[in-house]
Design a protein around this motif. Structure first.
Motif, PDB file in Angstrom:
ATOM      1  N   LYS A  37      -4.292  12.426   7.576  1.00  0.00           N
ATOM      2  CA  LYS A  37      -4.057  11.028   7.211  1.00  0.00           C
ATOM      3  C   LYS A  37      -2.648  10.653   7.683  1.00  0.00           C
ATOM      4  CE  LYS A  37      -5.468   9.912   3.119  1.00  0.00           C
ATOM      5  NZ  LYS A  37      -5.522   9.752   1.644  1.00  0.00           N
ATOM      6  N   ASN A  53       0.812  -1.225   0.000  1.00  0.00           N
ATOM      7  CA  ASN A  53       0.000   0.000   0.000  1.00  0.00           C
ATOM      8  C   ASN A  53       0.847   1.278   0.000  1.00  0.00           C
ATOM      9  OD1 ASN A  53       1.002   0.030   2.582  1.00  0.00           O
ATOM     10  ND2 ASN A  53      -0.967   0.054   3.635  1.00  0.00           N
ATOM     11  N   ASN A  68       1.522   8.871  -1.749  1.00  0.00           N
ATOM     12  CA  ASN A  68       1.563   9.912  -2.785  1.00  0.00           C
ATOM     13  C   ASN A  68       0.393  10.887  -2.667  1.00  0.00           C
ATOM     14  OD1 ASN A  68       3.941   8.987  -4.045  1.00  0.00           O
ATOM     15  ND2 ASN A  68       2.778   7.380  -5.095  1.00  0.00           N
ATOM     16  N   SER A  69      -0.603  10.535  -1.868  1.00  0.00           N
ATOM     17  CA  SER A  69      -1.783  11.404  -1.732  1.00  0.00           C
ATOM     18  C   SER A  69      -1.621  12.455  -0.644  1.00  0.00           C
ATOM     19  CB  SER A  69      -3.016  10.542  -1.397  1.00  0.00           C
ATOM     20  OG  SER A  69      -2.846   9.923  -0.113  1.00  0.00           O
ATOM     21  N   LEU A  70      -0.450  12.512  -0.013  1.00  0.00           N
ATOM     22  CA  LEU A  70      -0.279  13.391   1.152  1.00  0.00           C
ATOM     23  C   LEU A  70      -0.122  14.863   0.787  1.00  0.00           C
ATOM     24  CD1 LEU A  70       2.021  11.176   3.415  1.00  0.00           C
ATOM     25  CD2 LEU A  70      -0.410  11.689   3.716  1.00  0.00           C
ATOM     26  N   GLY A  71       0.251  15.175  -0.443  1.00  0.00           N
ATOM     27  CA  GLY A  71       0.333  16.577  -0.857  1.00  0.00           C
ATOM     28  C   GLY A  71       1.711  17.187  -0.635  1.00  0.00           C
ATOM     29  N   ASN A  72       1.761  18.534  -0.604  1.00  0.00           N
ATOM     30  CA  ASN A  72       3.034  19.257  -0.583  1.00  0.00           C
ATOM     31  C   ASN A  72       3.502  19.678   0.807  1.00  0.00           C
ATOM     32  OD1 ASN A  72       3.486  19.176  -3.369  1.00  0.00           O
ATOM     33  ND2 ASN A  72       2.065  20.885  -3.686  1.00  0.00           N
ATOM     34  N   ASN A  92      -0.157  14.077   6.943  1.00  0.00           N
ATOM     35  CA  ASN A  92      -0.419  15.488   6.635  1.00  0.00           C
ATOM     36  C   ASN A  92      -1.359  16.158   7.633  1.00  0.00           C
ATOM     37  OD1 ASN A  92      -2.871  14.367   6.011  1.00  0.00           O
ATOM     38  ND2 ASN A  92      -2.753  14.756   3.800  1.00  0.00           N
ATOM     39  N   ASP A 110       1.780   3.110  -2.352  1.00  0.00           N
ATOM     40  CA  ASP A 110       1.309   4.140  -3.283  1.00  0.00           C
ATOM     41  C   ASP A 110       0.449   5.191  -2.593  1.00  0.00           C
ATOM     42  OD1 ASP A 110       2.579   3.178  -5.503  1.00  0.00           O
ATOM     43  OD2 ASP A 110       0.927   1.853  -6.090  1.00  0.00           O
ATOM     44  N   GLU A 111      -0.170   4.808  -1.474  1.00  0.00           N
ATOM     45  CA  GLU A 111      -1.077   5.739  -0.791  1.00  0.00           C
ATOM     46  C   GLU A 111      -0.369   6.977  -0.252  1.00  0.00           C
ATOM     47  OE1 GLU A 111      -3.950   4.133   1.950  1.00  0.00           O
ATOM     48  OE2 GLU A 111      -3.749   2.127   1.064  1.00  0.00           O
ATOM     49  N   ARG A 170       9.082   5.429  -3.492  1.00  0.00           N
ATOM     50  CA  ARG A 170       7.854   6.185  -3.287  1.00  0.00           C
ATOM     51  C   ARG A 170       7.914   7.035  -2.005  1.00  0.00           C
ATOM     52  NH1 ARG A 170       4.274   0.872  -4.377  1.00  0.00           N
ATOM     53  NH2 ARG A 170       6.242   0.034  -3.578  1.00  0.00           N
TER      54      ARG A 170
END
Length: 899
Positions: free
Chosen positions: A353, A316, A321-325, A350, A318-319, A367
């Motif tokens: 999450k 998991n 990558n959804s955390l942002g900047n 972040n 890849d998840e 990643r």
């Protein structure tokens, strides 16, 4: 039948106590509306403890009604000259009253009377009605009220450490009865309340006289029995003052109060008023108190926030990558030495999450690695160096730090130097995370919890970091410290990380050779000591050594301690000239310490690469200077040849390389010349004249062509540096061997010759008294709560800090800026040279021999010009036109760098 218990609270003194107990943390105690709340908070914590301990049936909090009372009518200077109440405290008094009301406690004040009189009157009424009375105060004047039915609890430290005064306690500790305390006050007076007493009569003399004669009246009835001429003279001259002082000290127990004990029944917290008050003040920890019956006394119980997280695996990843900047990251270790500490896991998220794992190999997956190495993604962390070094061990180049909670907390208040996320978060009003000690335990009870509990702790730490970011950065801006953080401390953390990772090589053969030599000499000294003493004993035992020296050998006793004779260095040094055994003992001690602390200590810290990787503590000292640990390379002794020899073991890491040192010359005196603006001192530095010789000419009134002898220069140097550290004439005399009179004359002459320095000293103390802190040229603050102390010695100490901290701290700012610039220039020039160590005002590099000529020009050029080239320092409000000077030398090892 329930015992009747009356609790009487001295509202004024305890509010003061609460304020100054939390004085150094004042900035973190503010309400959402910007009101300072430290005194209210501390007062409430005191209430929690006292109410839970005493469980009173009846409570009253008494306050002063104003400055004018019947005592000021008797003596107009009563309490005159007291320091003005800080505005930050004054604004809190009405809210302490509101707090008490919400806690269900009656408050009372009476015109023309003090809180002491209200308390004294109420206590006597309650005693007659069968109550047991407890008085809580920070003022020992109230101890005169203790009786068989009344205990006076005086706060010693903060507001929670209480000393119980009963008649038995007073008799045991003072040798008098409680009612005689006012007679003691009559004779000795009271500097805090500003009434005189008898000249030259202090506490010891006062107690002795009252023990003998019972009262002030009894003393004067027998005044002719006093044989000490001067004492009798003072007593006779100040008789009126003695009786007046006793009257001023006496608490009125018949004040015209119009409250009854039935009005003071304690019913506990008033809801919802109390909760509303806590919300208004921003007291989250008190709001989190449970509402069960036990909590009617206000005992706090922190409820930790529920947290959700996802455990990472290769499936998991890849998840993330959804955390942002913007992310918060923390690498969890269980030992302060992050170079070698076991890594338990990591958390990344972040704020909404969170992902956790104990599988450290996942960090190397591209990643996660690309997030951690991406400087465009802002990172919120705790302790930049620890994270950089820890991730370097996993072959990750950590980039993009935006918020370092540890560094920011330290800059907001250098007195807050905890290095635990839970403790730091609590300091800033966030109570949703425990300290590591609370989770892992300590010592033999240390234990890593199961994964679920560990992950919760890790996430709560990260949540604390992300939650506090905005508020803490705003506080930095309020202090004008955002640039100090962004331009100095944060870049420095990265520079220090590189230096720590690089480490310095140790010649282990030389280390063993030195140990062997020192051990042999220790054995020689031991035998000499045994021969001179006439017996064998444990020289390392102060008790055994004291018995041998002072009982069996009959040496003069200089000083005694609670456990026996003092054998401290200063004591032994006084005895050394007349007793040969002492010099051997001092040499024995010095060598055994070099072996155990330095040779063995350094050996224990050598890693597999043959180096030691010291850690620089960036958030420890209050001046901003760095400290070195594991091992401490800044404290290797340099005053003795043996101590300096330890440096011989530190060598370059490559053949054909050398070590290279650059040292700021007299930087603190140059800073003093700049920030004081003293014309004469500036001219001395600008002309290139030796500052100690220049000072010698001035304070000894020598001609321009007169020869400055080594003794005169040494004495002038002692005055120069003594002034920097706020030395007294006594201290200067002790350090130089001159008379106290000469020392005073030299200091007076110094200030006459350098009037700008004297003005700076006075201005610094004045600023500290008005603001509670002093600042360096970069706006680094040092809070000095002792500046308001009632104790003369504490105030003196605080004034020395006020004078010295801006100087030491500004010198620290300068060398830190030089380190950042130097690291950048080395990279720009493509040099192989590496910066290895910072030792106070000195930087140590290693470089190929071919680069030494380059460094000889480059390093002094960068360091000398840092006040003009560094963005932060060049914008300083100080007109820093005093030249800096750097002395540089190469060497085959640290010892052989020529000075």
């Amino acid at each position: 039948m329930t015992e009747k218990k009356l609790l009487l609270i001295d509202g004024n003194s305890l509010t003061y106590k609460a304020f100054f107990a939390l004085y150094t943390s004042m900035d973190r105690f503010t309400s959402p509306d910007g009101l300072h709340t430290s005194a209210v908070y501390g007062f409430n914590r005191m209430l929690n403890d006292i109410l839970a301990d005493i469980k009173p049936t009846t409570v009253l909090a008494a306050f002063d009604a104003g400055k004018k009372t019947f005592r000021t009518k008797m003596y107009s200077d009563y309490k005159a000259g007291r320091a003005k109440m800080p505005d930050e405290l004054r604004e809190q008094f009405p809210y302490v009253m509101d707090l008490l009301k919400a806690r269900g406690i009656k408050t009372y004040e009476l015109k023309d009377y003090e809180a002491d009189d209200i308390i004294g009157t109420t206590a006597k009424i309650a005693e007659k009605e069968g109550y047991h009375v407890d008085i809580i105060t920070g003022d020992r004047d109230l101890t005169q009220l203790c009786s068989e039915k009344t205990t006076v609890k005086v706060s010693k430290k903060g507001v929670s450490d209480l000393e119980d005064y009963t008649p038995t306690y007073v008799k045991k500790n003072m040798g008098i009865n409680p009612e005689q305390i006012i007679d003691i006050k009559g004779l000795q007076g009271d500097t805090s309340d500003n009434y005189p007493g008898v000249e030259k009569v202090g506490p010891k003399t006062a107690i002795k006289l009252i023990k003998q004669y019972g009262t002030v009246q009894g003393l004067y009835d027998h005044i002719d029995e006093i044989t000490a001429k001067k004492l009798k003279e003072h007593l006779v001259n100040d008789e009126k003052q003695a009786f007046l002082s006793k009257k001023l000290a006496t608490i009125d127990t018949n004040a015209p109060i119009d409250i009854k004990l039935a009005d003071l029944i304690y019913k506990g917290p008033q809801e919802p008023e109390l909760s509303d008050f806590y919300k208004k003040m921003g007291f989250k920890s008190f709001l989190n108190s449970s509402n069960n019956a036990d909590n009617q006394l206000g005992t706090s119980k922190i409820e930790l926030p529920e947290v959700e997280f996802t455990e990472l695996s290769k499936e998991n990843l890849d998840e993330v990558n959804s955390l942002g900047n913007e992310i918060t990251f923390n690498l969890e270790t269980i030992n302060p030495n992050y170079h070698t500490a076991e890594q338990l896991g990591f958390v990344i998220g972040n704020g909404k999450k969170w992902f956790v794992s104990r599988d450290m190999s996942l960090l190397s997956d591209k990643r996660i690695k690309q997030i951690l190495e991406n400087s465009e993604i802002n990172k919120n962390i705790f302790d930049t160096k620890a994270q950089i070094v820890g991730l370097h061990r996993n072959e990750i180049g950590f980039q993009g730090v935006d918020f370092d909670m540890l560094l920011v907390s330290y800059l907001i208040n250098t007195l807050n130097n905890e290095d635990d996320i839970g403790e730091v978060a609590n300091r800033h009003g966030y109570f949703g995370v425990l300290s590591d000690e609370e989770v892992y335990g300590k010592g033999k009870s240390f234990q890593i919890p199961d994964n679920h509990e560990l992950f919760e702790h890790m996430v709560r730490k990260a949540l604390a970091i992300s939650t506090l970011k905005k508020q803490m950065l705003e506080k930095l801006k309020e202090h004008q410290q955002a640039d100090l953080y962004r331009d100095l401390e944060l870049p420095l953390a990265r520079v220090l990380s590189a230096m720590e990772i690089q480490g310095i090589s140790v010649n282990q053969d030389k280390l063993e050779e030195l140990k062997s030599k020192f051990t042999e000499r220790v054995s020689e000294y031991k035998q000499k000591i045994y021969q001179e003493a006439g017996e064998e004993f444990n020289i390392g035992s102060p008790k055994q050594l004291g018995i041998v020296l002072f009982e069996k050998m009959g040496l003069p006793v200089i000083k005694k301690t609670k456990t026996g004779y003092s054998t401290a260095v200063d004591v032994l040094e006084q005895l050394a000239p007349d007793h040969p055994i002492i010099e051997n003992i001092l040499n024995y001690r010095q060598l055994t310490k070099l072996i155990s602390t330095y040779l063995d200590g350094i050996k224990a810290d050598i890693t597999d690469d043959g180096k030691v990787h010291t850690r620089y503590l960036q958030t420890l000292t209050q001046t901003g200077r760095l400290s070195s640990v594991d091992p401490n390379l800044q404290n290797i002794p340099v005053r003795t040849e043996e101590g300096r020899k330890v440096r011989e073991t530190f060598v370059p890491s490559h053949k054909g390389w050398k070590l290279f040192s650059s040292d700021y010359s007299q930087i603190e005196l140059r800073v003093l010349a700049a920030i004081s603006g003293d014309k004469n001192m500036r001219e001395a530095f600008e002309s290139g004249e030796d500052i100690h010789a220049a000072t010698a000419r001035r304070i000894f009134e020598l001609d321009k062509d007169a020869v400055i002898t080594p003794t005169l220069r040494r004495q002038a140097k002692a005055v120069n540096f003594g002034i920097v550290y706020g030395i007294s004439s006594f201290g200067l005399a002790h350090n130089t061997g001159i008379s106290n009179g000469d020392a005073k004359r030299f200091i007076d002459k110094y200030f006459n010759e350098y009037p700008g320095v004297k003005q700076y000293m006075e201005d610094s103390v004045k600023f500290a008294k008005e603001h509670g802190y002093v600042e360096t040229i970069s706006h680094r603050r040092r809070y000095i709560p002792e500046i308001q102390s009632k104790r003369f010695q504490q105030r003196q100490f605080a004034e020395r800090i006020a004078m010295n901290s801006p100087i030491q701290g500004s010198a620290a700012d300068i060398i830190k800026a030089a380190m950042i610039k130097m690291q950048s220039v080395l990279k720009e020039k493509g040099l192989q040279a590496k910066m290895l160590l910072q030792i106070h005002d000195e930087l140590i590099f290693e470089a190929p021999e071919t680069e030494i000529p380059v460094l000889e020009k480059l390093v002094p050029q960068v360091m000398d010009s840092i006040m003009k080239t560094d963005k932060l320092l060049s914008n300083s409000t100080v007109d820093f036109n005093v030249p800096l000077k750097v002395e540089s030398h190469p060497g085959s090892d640290w010892y052989n760098i020529k000075k």
